[in-house]
Design a protein around this motif. Structure first.
Motif, PDB file in Angstrom:
ATOM      1  N   VAL A   1       0.838  -1.204   0.000  1.00  0.00           N
ATOM      2  CA  VAL A   1       0.000   0.000   0.000  1.00  0.00           C
ATOM      3  C   VAL A   1       0.874   1.255   0.000  1.00  0.00           C
ATOM      4  O   VAL A   1       0.622   2.211  -0.736  1.00  0.00           O
ATOM      5  CB  VAL A   1      -0.946   0.023   1.219  1.00  0.00           C
ATOM      6  CG1 VAL A   1      -1.834   1.241   1.183  1.00  0.00           C
ATOM      7  CG2 VAL A   1      -1.796  -1.214   1.250  1.00  0.00           C
ATOM      8  N   MET A   2       1.924   1.222   0.819  1.00  0.00           N
ATOM      9  CA  MET A   2       2.795   2.403   0.891  1.00  0.00           C
ATOM     10  C   MET A   2       3.490   2.661  -0.448  1.00  0.00           C
ATOM     11  O   MET A   2       3.703   3.801  -0.842  1.00  0.00           O
ATOM     12  CB  MET A   2       3.895   2.213   1.947  1.00  0.00           C
ATOM     13  CG  MET A   2       3.421   2.058   3.360  1.00  0.00           C
ATOM     14  SD  MET A   2       2.612   3.502   4.041  1.00  0.00           S
ATOM     15  CE  MET A   2       3.931   4.659   4.161  1.00  0.00           C
ATOM     16  N   ALA A   3       3.855   1.566  -1.133  1.00  0.00           N
ATOM     17  CA  ALA A   3       4.582   1.725  -2.395  1.00  0.00           C
ATOM     18  C   ALA A   3       3.622   1.907  -3.567  1.00  0.00           C
ATOM     19  O   ALA A   3       4.068   2.106  -4.709  1.00  0.00           O
ATOM     20  CB  ALA A   3       5.473   0.502  -2.632  1.00  0.00           C
ATOM     21  N   GLY A   4       2.314   1.811  -3.314  1.00  0.00           N
ATOM     22  CA  GLY A   4       1.330   1.962  -4.390  1.00  0.00           C
ATOM     23  C   GLY A   4       1.410   0.813  -5.382  1.00  0.00           C
ATOM     24  O   GLY A   4       1.218   0.990  -6.585  1.00  0.00           O
ATOM     25  N   THR A   5       1.678  -0.398  -4.864  1.00  0.00           N
ATOM     26  CA  THR A   5       1.769  -1.540  -5.767  1.00  0.00           C
ATOM     27  C   THR A   5       0.969  -2.712  -5.179  1.00  0.00           C
ATOM     28  O   THR A   5       0.198  -2.518  -4.244  1.00  0.00           O
ATOM     29  CB  THR A   5       3.262  -1.905  -6.008  1.00  0.00           C
ATOM     30  OG1 THR A   5       3.322  -3.074  -6.803  1.00  0.00           O
ATOM     31  CG2 THR A   5       4.020  -2.173  -4.716  1.00  0.00           C
ATOM     32  N   THR A   6       1.126  -3.909  -5.743  1.00  0.00           N
ATOM     33  CA  THR A   6       0.333  -5.052  -5.264  1.00  0.00           C
ATOM     34  C   THR A   6       1.209  -5.974  -4.417  1.00  0.00           C
ATOM     35  O   THR A   6       2.443  -5.928  -4.495  1.00  0.00           O
ATOM     36  CB  THR A   6      -0.182  -5.884  -6.459  1.00  0.00           C
ATOM     37  OG1 THR A   6       0.966  -6.383  -7.157  1.00  0.00           O
ATOM     38  CG2 THR A   6      -1.045  -5.056  -7.394  1.00  0.00           C
ATOM     39  N   VAL A   7       0.521  -6.834  -3.646  1.00  0.00           N
ATOM     40  CA  VAL A   7       1.233  -7.813  -2.824  1.00  0.00           C
ATOM     41  C   VAL A   7       2.088  -8.711  -3.729  1.00  0.00           C
ATOM     42  O   VAL A   7       3.252  -9.008  -3.418  1.00  0.00           O
ATOM     43  CB  VAL A   7       0.209  -8.638  -2.003  1.00  0.00           C
ATOM     44  CG1 VAL A   7       0.845  -9.894  -1.413  1.00  0.00           C
ATOM     45  CG2 VAL A   7      -0.380  -7.771  -0.892  1.00  0.00           C
ATOM     46  N   ASP A   8       1.531  -9.127  -4.856  1.00  0.00           N
ATOM     47  CA  ASP A   8       2.297  -9.996  -5.766  1.00  0.00           C
ATOM     48  C   ASP A   8       3.560  -9.306  -6.277  1.00  0.00           C
ATOM     49  O   ASP A   8       4.618  -9.934  -6.382  1.00  0.00           O
ATOM     50  CB  ASP A   8       1.420 -10.457  -6.941  1.00  0.00           C
ATOM     51  CG  ASP A   8       0.558 -11.659  -6.545  1.00  0.00           C
ATOM     52  OD1 ASP A   8       1.061 -12.508  -5.781  1.00  0.00           O
ATOM     53  OD2 ASP A   8      -0.615 -11.714  -6.970  1.00  0.00           O
ATOM     54  N   ALA A   9       3.444  -8.012  -6.573  1.00  0.00           N
ATOM     55  CA  ALA A   9       4.627  -7.288  -7.064  1.00  0.00           C
ATOM     56  C   ALA A   9       5.697  -7.204  -5.970  1.00  0.00           C
ATOM     57  O   ALA A   9       6.896  -7.335  -6.250  1.00  0.00           O
ATOM     58  CB  ALA A   9       4.225  -5.889  -7.541  1.00  0.00           C
ATOM     59  N   VAL A  10       5.269  -7.015  -4.722  1.00  0.00           N
ATOM     60  CA  VAL A  10       6.233  -6.954  -3.618  1.00  0.00           C
ATOM     61  C   VAL A  10       6.924  -8.310  -3.475  1.00  0.00           C
ATOM     62  O   VAL A  10       8.146  -8.399  -3.311  1.00  0.00           O
ATOM     63  CB  VAL A  10       5.530  -6.571  -2.281  1.00  0.00           C
ATOM     64  CG1 VAL A  10       6.525  -6.582  -1.125  1.00  0.00           C
ATOM     65  CG2 VAL A  10       4.872  -5.202  -2.393  1.00  0.00           C
ATOM     66  N   LEU A  11       6.113  -9.380  -3.601  1.00  0.00           N
ATOM     67  CA  LEU A  11       6.692 -10.719  -3.437  1.00  0.00           C
ATOM     68  C   LEU A  11       7.581 -11.088  -4.628  1.00  0.00           C
ATOM     69  O   LEU A  11       8.541 -11.853  -4.485  1.00  0.00           O
ATOM     70  CB  LEU A  11       5.586 -11.754  -3.226  1.00  0.00           C
ATOM     71  CG  LEU A  11       4.830 -11.573  -1.891  1.00  0.00           C
ATOM     72  CD1 LEU A  11       3.692 -12.570  -1.767  1.00  0.00           C
ATOM     73  CD2 LEU A  11       5.775 -11.703  -0.690  1.00  0.00           C
ATOM     74  N   ALA A  12       7.274 -10.545  -5.778  1.00  0.00           N
ATOM     75  CA  ALA A  12       8.142 -10.797  -6.938  1.00  0.00           C
ATOM     76  C   ALA A  12       9.536 -10.226  -6.647  1.00  0.00           C
ATOM     77  O   ALA A  12      10.551 -10.767  -7.073  1.00  0.00           O
ATOM     78  CB  ALA A  12       7.540 -10.156  -8.192  1.00  0.00           C
ATOM     79  N   GLU A  13       9.570  -9.118  -5.880  1.00  0.00           N
ATOM     80  CA  GLU A  13      10.864  -8.513  -5.553  1.00  0.00           C
ATOM     81  C   GLU A  13      11.544  -9.198  -4.356  1.00  0.00           C
ATOM     82  O   GLU A  13      12.755  -9.418  -4.369  1.00  0.00           O
ATOM     83  CB  GLU A  13      10.643  -7.026  -5.250  1.00  0.00           C
ATOM     84  CG  GLU A  13      11.946  -6.268  -5.112  1.00  0.00           C
ATOM     85  CD  GLU A  13      11.709  -4.777  -4.819  1.00  0.00           C
ATOM     86  OE1 GLU A  13      10.591  -4.284  -5.036  1.00  0.00           O
ATOM     87  OE2 GLU A  13      12.672  -4.139  -4.357  1.00  0.00           O
ATOM     88  N   PHE A  14      10.724  -9.532  -3.320  1.00  0.00           N
ATOM     89  CA  PHE A  14      11.341 -10.011  -2.065  1.00  0.00           C
ATOM     90  C   PHE A  14      11.160 -11.513  -1.824  1.00  0.00           C
ATOM     91  O   PHE A  14      11.636 -12.030  -0.821  1.00  0.00           O
ATOM     92  CB  PHE A  14      10.777  -9.236  -0.871  1.00  0.00           C
ATOM     93  CG  PHE A  14      11.249  -7.807  -0.819  1.00  0.00           C
ATOM     94  CD1 PHE A  14      12.496  -7.495  -0.282  1.00  0.00           C
ATOM     95  CD2 PHE A  14      10.450  -6.773  -1.311  1.00  0.00           C
ATOM     96  CE1 PHE A  14      12.928  -6.177  -0.230  1.00  0.00           C
ATOM     97  CE2 PHE A  14      10.876  -5.458  -1.264  1.00  0.00           C
ATOM     98  CZ  PHE A  14      12.114  -5.151  -0.732  1.00  0.00           C
ATOM     99  N   GLY A  15      10.424 -12.220  -2.705  1.00  0.00           N
ATOM    100  CA  GLY A  15      10.199 -13.667  -2.519  1.00  0.00           C
ATOM    101  C   GLY A  15      11.534 -14.392  -2.349  1.00  0.00           C
ATOM    102  O   GLY A  15      12.492 -14.115  -3.080  1.00  0.00           O
ATOM    103  N   GLY A  16      11.595 -15.282  -1.371  1.00  0.00           N
ATOM    104  CA  GLY A  16      12.833 -16.032  -1.118  1.00  0.00           C
ATOM    105  C   GLY A  16      13.760 -15.335  -0.132  1.00  0.00           C
ATOM    106  O   GLY A  16      14.665 -15.940   0.425  1.00  0.00           O
ATOM    107  N   GLU A  17      13.526 -14.035   0.106  1.00  0.00           N
ATOM    108  CA  GLU A  17      14.369 -13.285   1.058  1.00  0.00           C
ATOM    109  C   GLU A  17      13.826 -13.462   2.482  1.00  0.00           C
ATOM    110  O   GLU A  17      12.634 -13.627   2.683  1.00  0.00           O
ATOM    111  CB  GLU A  17      14.335 -11.782   0.748  1.00  0.00           C
ATOM    112  CG  GLU A  17      14.816 -11.404  -0.629  1.00  0.00           C
ATOM    113  CD  GLU A  17      16.339 -11.472  -0.767  1.00  0.00           C
ATOM    114  OE1 GLU A  17      16.999 -11.764   0.259  1.00  0.00           O
ATOM    115  OE2 GLU A  17      16.830 -11.251  -1.874  1.00  0.00           O
TER     116      GLU A  17
END
Ligand code: TYM
Length: 339
Positions: free
Chosen positions: A258-274
């Motif tokens: 929400v803060m970044a104005g994007t979706t949960v999936d997009a956040v996980l695409a960046e941080f998934g596995g971290e």
């Protein structure tokens, strides 16, 4: 469109209030007033006396909340910003609607059950009739949309039930008095959860300050709270489905999105596995980046008490003018003679 919403001036504005409600207040102000609609935002100080309170603190919190809302982007020249105590029509309409609201409806309110707990006999009458005042708040202005977080949905449904019953009981079929308001709840930030417990909402009444990010927290405090936020030992999943059953992780990822104005999936695409060792500092920085300018404006605005009082006085004057016609019609519909 007429947008109406309120917030209790008890304690600090926190991230749940901001993401669940205030951000939408600002967005709606920008969109709706540009196309000729009106936005009314108020401090629900009359609601605040339903729980034990300290008068001096309520007065101080009321001014601080005005400063906080203006710092978040509410513009008192475009929106009508006021406190209920200066618009007696709210309390008047509540009394008139008390004849329409049913005990059974109020008994079912989850907030009443939660806040009264086991000690219903000792709860204030105001806590019980609280949702009728909330109905009056929006019906008084013929609100079309009410931007709130998920926890206020039931109260809004009650406002619709009261409006509907009043219209049926006291108005001709082709001339209903009250508009039925729609709740506007942001799906992605409907319920921001506590940083200490992913199963309870972020709230001003949580005794632990570590459970919430206050809009007035310093950068250091924010980083510290995010670092200490409860999580689990697993790395972040690659997709939203992998957050199932991981309430704390899901909450932090949702806040980031929400803060970044994007979706949960997009956040996980960046941080998934971290792991959270990498994600938490990124979330903390994102929060600091957004909240620091708001905090700086707040600290400046809160010093000008006379200016804050003037905002409320001016807002209340405009609100009273909008409230009177509906209140007059309500008296008339009920057969109350006023000379
Ligand atoms: P209040 O003061 O508890 O909260 C103000 C707004 O913030 C939202 N909110 C949240 N949203 C998402 N996640 C959270 N953790 C969270 N915590 C709070 C609330 O849903 C609300 O939108 N009874 C209301 C005030 C009120 C009102 C009204 C609202 C009085 N009259 C008429 C709308 C219309 C209250 O106590 O909100």
């Amino acid at each position: 469109m007429r947008i109406v919403s309120g917030i209790q001036p008890t304690g600090n504005l926190h991230l749940g209030n901001y993401l669940g409600a205030i951000r939408n207040w600002v967005k709606m102000q920008d969109e709706v007033t540009a196309s000729g609609g009106q936005c009314l935002y108020f401090l629900a100080d009359l609601h605040a006396i339903s729980m034990p309170h300290t008068p001096a603190e309520l007065a101080a919190n009321t001014r601080e909340m005005v400063a906080a809302l203006v710092a978040c982007g509410i513009d008192p020249d475009r929106s009508i910003l006021f406190n209920q105590a200066q618009v007696p029509q709210h309390a008047e309409l509540q009394w008139l609607l008390n004849g329409t609201a049913r005990m059974g409806w109020l008994n079912r309110m989850t907030q009443w059950k939660d806040k009264a707990g086991k000690n219903r006999e000792g709860a204030s009458v105001a806590l019980f009739t609280y949702p009728v005042l909330q109905a009056a708040d929006v019906l008084l202005y013929q609100a079309t949309h009410v931007p709130v977080g998920e926890d206020q949905k039931q109260h809004l449904e009650l406002a619709r039930d009261i409006a509907q019953k009043f219209n049926n009981d006291f108005c001709p079929e082709d001339a209903p008095l009250f508009t039925l308001p729609d709740a506007f709840i942001p799906p992605e930030a409907a319920r921001i959860m506590s940083l200490r417990d992913g199963s309870s909402k972020m709230s001003k009444s949580d005794p632990s300050d570590m459970s919430r990010i206050n809009m007035t927290d310093s950068a250091d405090t924010i980083m510290q709270k995010v670092k200490k936020a409860k999580t689990d030992p697993e790395p972040l999943p690659a997709e939203a489905a992998g957050l199932e059953g991981r309430a704390e992780a899901r909450n932090l990822v949702a806040i980031y999105a929400v803060m970044a104005g994007t979706t949960v999936d997009a956040v996980l695409a960046e941080f998934g596995g971290e792991g959270f060792g990498k994600f938490k500092p990124a979330l903390g920085e994102l929060l600091v980046e957004t909240l620091a300018p708001i905090n700086a404006r707040f600290l400046q605005l809160r010093e000008d008490k006379a200016g804050l009082d003037a905002i409320l006085r001016k807002g209340a004057e405009k609100a009273r003018a909008l409230a009177v016609p509906t209140l007059d019609k309500t008296y008339e519909a009920l057969g109350l003679v006023r000379g």
